[in-house]
Design a protein around this motif. Structure first.
Motif, PDB file in Angstrom:
ATOM      1  N   VAL A 158     -64.203  -4.103  11.274  1.00  0.00           N
ATOM      2  CA  VAL A 158     -63.768  -4.707  10.012  1.00  0.00           C
ATOM      3  C   VAL A 158     -62.246  -4.569   9.960  1.00  0.00           C
ATOM      4  N   TRP A 159     -61.593  -5.575   9.386  1.00  0.00           N
ATOM      5  CA  TRP A 159     -60.123  -5.532   9.315  1.00  0.00           C
ATOM      6  C   TRP A 159     -59.675  -4.767   8.078  1.00  0.00           C
ATOM      7  N   TRP A 160     -58.661  -3.985   8.241  1.00  0.00           N
ATOM      8  CA  TRP A 160     -58.029  -3.253   7.128  1.00  0.00           C
ATOM      9  C   TRP A 160     -57.591  -4.246   6.050  1.00  0.00           C
ATOM     10  N   HIS A 161     -56.952  -5.364   6.464  1.00  0.00           N
ATOM     11  CA  HIS A 161     -56.426  -6.294   5.451  1.00  0.00           C
ATOM     12  C   HIS A 161     -57.548  -7.027   4.707  1.00  0.00           C
ATOM     13  N   ASP A 162     -58.759  -7.033   5.238  1.00  0.00           N
ATOM     14  CA  ASP A 162     -59.894  -7.573   4.468  1.00  0.00           C
ATOM     15  C   ASP A 162     -60.464  -6.512   3.533  1.00  0.00           C
ATOM     16  N   GLY A 164     -49.616  -0.815  18.918  1.00  0.00           N
ATOM     17  CA  GLY A 164     -48.348  -0.404  18.325  1.00  0.00           C
ATOM     18  C   GLY A 164     -47.251  -0.816  19.278  1.00  0.00           C
ATOM     19  N   TYR A 165     -46.010  -0.519  18.940  1.00  0.00           N
ATOM     20  CA  TYR A 165     -44.910  -0.849  19.852  1.00  0.00           C
ATOM     21  C   TYR A 165     -44.451   0.405  20.581  1.00  0.00           C
ATOM     22  N   ARG A 166     -44.386   0.296  21.912  1.00  0.00           N
ATOM     23  CA  ARG A 166     -43.898   1.386  22.760  1.00  0.00           C
ATOM     24  C   ARG A 166     -42.983   0.789  23.793  1.00  0.00           C
ATOM     25  N   ARG A 167     -41.797   1.347  23.940  1.00  0.00           N
ATOM     26  CA  ARG A 167     -40.854   0.919  24.975  1.00  0.00           C
ATOM     27  C   ARG A 167     -40.614  -0.582  24.977  1.00  0.00           C
ATOM     28  N   GLY A 168     -40.445  -1.119  23.787  1.00  0.00           N
ATOM     29  CA  GLY A 168     -40.029  -2.503  23.678  1.00  0.00           C
ATOM     30  C   GLY A 168     -41.119  -3.534  23.779  1.00  0.00           C
ATOM     31  N   ARG A 191     -53.986  -4.567  11.438  1.00  0.00           N
ATOM     32  CA  ARG A 191     -53.255  -5.502  12.283  1.00  0.00           C
ATOM     33  C   ARG A 191     -51.787  -5.107  12.295  1.00  0.00           C
ATOM     34  N   ARG A 192     -51.325  -4.692  13.448  1.00  0.00           N
ATOM     35  CA  ARG A 192     -49.924  -4.260  13.557  1.00  0.00           C
ATOM     36  C   ARG A 192     -49.141  -5.202  14.468  1.00  0.00           C
ATOM     37  N   THR A 193     -49.643  -5.439  15.676  1.00  0.00           N
ATOM     38  CA  THR A 193     -48.875  -6.255  16.617  1.00  0.00           C
ATOM     39  C   THR A 193     -49.248  -7.727  16.519  1.00  0.00           C
ATOM     40  N   GLY A 194     -50.435  -8.033  15.986  1.00  0.00           N
ATOM     41  CA  GLY A 194     -50.879  -9.422  15.883  1.00  0.00           C
ATOM     42  C   GLY A 194     -51.382 -10.000  17.199  1.00  0.00           C
ATOM     43  N   GLU A 195     -51.477  -9.168  18.220  1.00  0.00           N
ATOM     44  CA  GLU A 195     -52.008  -9.663  19.491  1.00  0.00           C
ATOM     45  C   GLU A 195     -53.504  -9.934  19.349  1.00  0.00           C
ATOM     46  N   ASP A 196     -54.005 -10.805  20.218  1.00  0.00           N
ATOM     47  CA  ASP A 196     -55.441 -11.111  20.181  1.00  0.00           C
ATOM     48  C   ASP A 196     -56.259  -9.862  20.472  1.00  0.00           C
ATOM     49  N   VAL A 197     -57.314  -9.676  19.698  1.00  0.00           N
ATOM     50  CA  VAL A 197     -58.239  -8.590  20.036  1.00  0.00           C
ATOM     51  C   VAL A 197     -59.650  -9.145  20.072  1.00  0.00           C
ATOM     52  N   GLN A 198     -60.459  -8.506  20.881  1.00  0.00           N
ATOM     53  CA  GLN A 198     -61.869  -8.863  20.907  1.00  0.00           C
ATOM     54  C   GLN A 198     -62.517  -8.218  19.690  1.00  0.00           C
ATOM     55  N   VAL A 199     -63.295  -8.974  18.934  1.00  0.00           N
ATOM     56  CA  VAL A 199     -63.900  -8.438  17.721  1.00  0.00           C
ATOM     57  C   VAL A 199     -65.373  -8.134  17.988  1.00  0.00           C
TER      58      VAL A 199
END
Ligand code: ATP
Ligand code: MG
Length: 658
Positions: A242-246, A199-203, A229-237
């Motif tokens: 499972v992705w929410w958007h899938d 998420g976004y915290r302090r900019g 997927r909120r920030t779109g940063e790379d994550v280790q899978v």
């Protein structure tokens, strides 16, 4: 005696030192149109169960209940035989009534311009899809689902999807560590985790997924991790991810409503851990929703047609559960949800949001109010907040000075402030003014709400007279009361029901003033015993905060060879105040004048920060360790553990002489 109750017997009830004479009557227009009038007190006093039945009738039931209350102390069941669906009550019924286009949430992300609007129809579709996805992932009724998310719309959607299918959610605040998360997952034996990449915290993006990976590695019971997927940063899978958007996006929007028993569990929520090991508090369905919906309607005077309501708490705490999700939605409210921190990108962010959405009701915490005071009056003054009409406070006692500042600088001296006392355990507000009825006193929670039987008793369990102080208890069961501690009936009985026979022991001190109004005095574990007088932390802290140089204060009792315990105060100065050589003397004199010489601190330490829980509450037990030169105890629930070393460094220079 239970571990959470005070280890020391008290010789007298709590001292009553603070004198406060300011009063604020309800505004005439608010009183004239108030949702709840003074009659409610009589109505409930004459027929308490009938009163709660009428509150329950504000909800939509599948089957109406047969028995209103079954009370086998300390186990209560409300609305037995009744069935309902919490998600249906919070979403579907508003759409069915033709209010589908009404906004449920204005969501404001932390990055500038990042916002979303969800109507009740949108929410119905999203909750339907999420409920279908949970079913596909093998989650069924009674299963536990851990939710570890930032403040994004998918968080209430996930909670409502669980409620819809009867799965029990356990929301864990997104600031907790991997070990705190894994401990809570294991305690509840959850099978699914719902989270986000971050998420976004302090900019900046703040990752959540690595913490979940670390926690889930210790939790073999977890079958899947559902990731938004909120920030779109790379994550280790991992193979559990499972992705929410899938998974959620491809589901049908339709989900048939099933009715649940009024006593089926709704959620587990761990307390914020101010006093030690958090407790997994269990809440159920019918009674909980009844009381959160009624209190939200009554205490905030919510008018769903015209109000824009904003509770600034994190949904990870009970305040967010009851007063961002369940109460407001059950009432068909339009709410604001904000993802980020109050100082990003600037210190006027909250007031900018109030102005942008025309917020009419604001609910926040004393810790935030004291921070805004410290930042200065000029910041809120830049914004148009004329829409505000009711202000609320929760989480700690509100110092009278902070209350008056809030009323004046945020509420334009026009909006009443409701100081609402309650706990994770009580599920809903218990003691509070009613904004259209009560002539409120700054710093007082005033009266138990209609239908709530609270009292202040001495250590012999006798009610204290007006003017006396003691232990806050609840004498009769209430609909949203906890039904136990998850998996630990003994701890439930020991913690809440063994201190006083047949009464719920809240763990807080309180006084009843000469008019019979209630003032919360802090936790009984923190009460200081000075020369045979029990002195509350709250009164001394409020006296310190009433000095113009002090922004925040925490006091503790430290062992003293002469007085038994002596008062040690930790203070944060206001931005403009200098830490002069005489500040300790000045503040000690100020407290002595305000409360009497008995309350004069032995030592005053000016510190840069105070130790707080992640929900922003001061943790006095750690300060007691500092004051008594002990090694510092468990800091795992602290928001920032480095604070303690900053404070310890201050100790040798402490001044104690008069
Ligand atoms: P733990 O029980 O694990 O120590 P906690 O008590 O901080 O954590 P919560 O249930 O979030 O967890 O907080 C409830 C407590 O907050 C109350 O018992 C009381 O001490 C304090 N509190 C909440 N609202 C008020 C209020 N309006 N006035 C005074 N105190 C309040
Ligand atoms: Mg507590």
């Amino acid at each position: 005696m239970a571990p959470e109750t005070p280890g020391r017997e008290t010789q007298e009830t709590l001292s009553n030192l603070l004198r406060e004479t300011r009063r604020f009557a309800p505004p005439a227009d608010l009183a004239a149109a108030a949702n709840v009038t003074a009659d409610a007190y009589d109505e409930a006093a004459n027929d308490r169960l009938g009163f709660w039945e009428r509150a329950a009738d504000r909800l939509s039931w599948g089957q109406r209940w047969e028995t209103t209350l079954e009370w086998n102390p300390p186990f209560a069941k409300w609305f037995l035989g009744g069935t309902l669906n919490v998600a249906y009550n919070c979403v579907d019924r508003h759409v069915e009534a033709g209010r589908g286009d009404k906004v449920a949430y204005y969501w404001e992300g932390e990055p500038d311009g990042d916002s979303r609007t969800l109507t009740y129809s949108d929410l119905l579709r999203e909750v339907g899809k999420a409920a279908n996805a949970l079913t596909e992932l093998g989650v069924g009724k009674g299963d536990r689902v851990a939710i570890y998310m930032p403040m994004i719309p998918e968080l209430p959607i996930a909670m409502l999807a669980c409620a819809r299918i009867g799965a029990i959610h356990s929301v864990v605040f997104g600031g907790f560590s991997a070990s705190a998360l894994s401990g809570r997952i294991q305690d509840a034996d959850a099978k699914l985790v719902i989270t986000a990449d971050g998420g976004y915290r302090r900019g900046a993006p703040s990752a959540l997924k690595p913490t979940v990976d670390e926690a889930v590695a210790l939790c073999p019971g977890i079958e899947h991790v559902l990731v938004v997927r909120r920030t779109g940063e790379d994550v280790q899978v991992t193979d559990k991810d499972v992705w929410w958007h899938d998974v959620v996006e491809r589901q049908s929007e339709r989900h048939e409503v099933v009715q649940h028993d009024a006593e089926d569990p709704l959620y587990i929520l761990y307390t914020s851990g101010t006093t030690g090991k958090p407790k997994g508090i269990l809440h159920t369905t019918g009674g909980y929703l009844t009381q959160v919906a009624w209190t939200h309607h009554a205490v905030f005077d919510l008018k769903p047609e015209s109000d824009v309501y904003w509770c600034t708490a994190d949904i990870g705490w009970v305040t967010g559960h009851s007063y961002i999700v369940y109460g407001p939605l059950a009432n068909g409210a339009t709410s604001v949800i904000y993802e980020g921190t109050p100082d990003t990108p600037h210190k006027g962010r909250f007031w900018e949001i109030v102005q942008k959405y025309g917020v009419t009701i604001l609910y926040t915490a004393p810790t935030a109010i004291r921070t805004f005071m410290k930042w200065g009056d000029d910041i809120p003054a830049k914004y148009d907040m004329a829409t505000l009409r009711v202000l609320g406070s929760v989480g700690e006692p509100i110092n009278p000075e902070a209350y008056v500042w809030y009323r004046e600088h945020i509420g334009g001296n026009r909006s009443p402030v409701v100081d609402t006392w309650w706990q994770t355990e009580t599920g809903a507000i218990m003691i509070s003014p009613l904004p259209g009825v009560t002539s409120a006193k700054p710093g007082a929670a005033m009266r138990p709400l209609p239908g709530v039987i609270a009292d202040v008793v001495d250590d012999q369990a006798k009610s204290v007279p007006d003017g006396g102080g003691g232990f806050l208890v609840i004498r009769e069961p209430w609909p949203s009361m906890l039904r136990g501690i998850w998996g630990d009936d003994k701890r439930y009985t020991d913690t809440y029901w063994s201190r006083f026979d047949g009464m719920y022991f809240a763990g807080d001190g309180a006084k009843r003033d000469q008019d019979g109004d209630l003032w919360l005095l802090g936790r009984v574990d923190d009460v200081m015993l000075v020369s045979g007088h029990n002195i509350s932390t709250t009164e001394v802290e409020s006296a310190l905060v009433s000095h113009p140089k002090v922004a925040e204060a925490a006091v503790v009792g430290a062992t003293d060879p002469i007085t038994g315990q002596a008062i040690v105060a930790f203070v944060i100065l206001r931005g403009s105040a200098e830490e002069g050589a005489d500040i300790a003397k000045e503040l000690r004199g100020h407290v002595s004048t305000a409360l009497g010489p008995i309350a004069k601190p032995r030592q005053i330490l000016v510190v840069p920060e105070l130790p707080k829980t992640r929900s922003g509450k001061i943790m006095r037990r750690l300060l007691r360790d500092v004051a008594e030169n002990r090694s510092i105890g468990d800091v795992t629930t602290l928001a920032d553990s480095s604070v303690m070393s900053l404070i310890s460094e201050k100790l040798p220079s402490a001044s104690s002489e008069d």
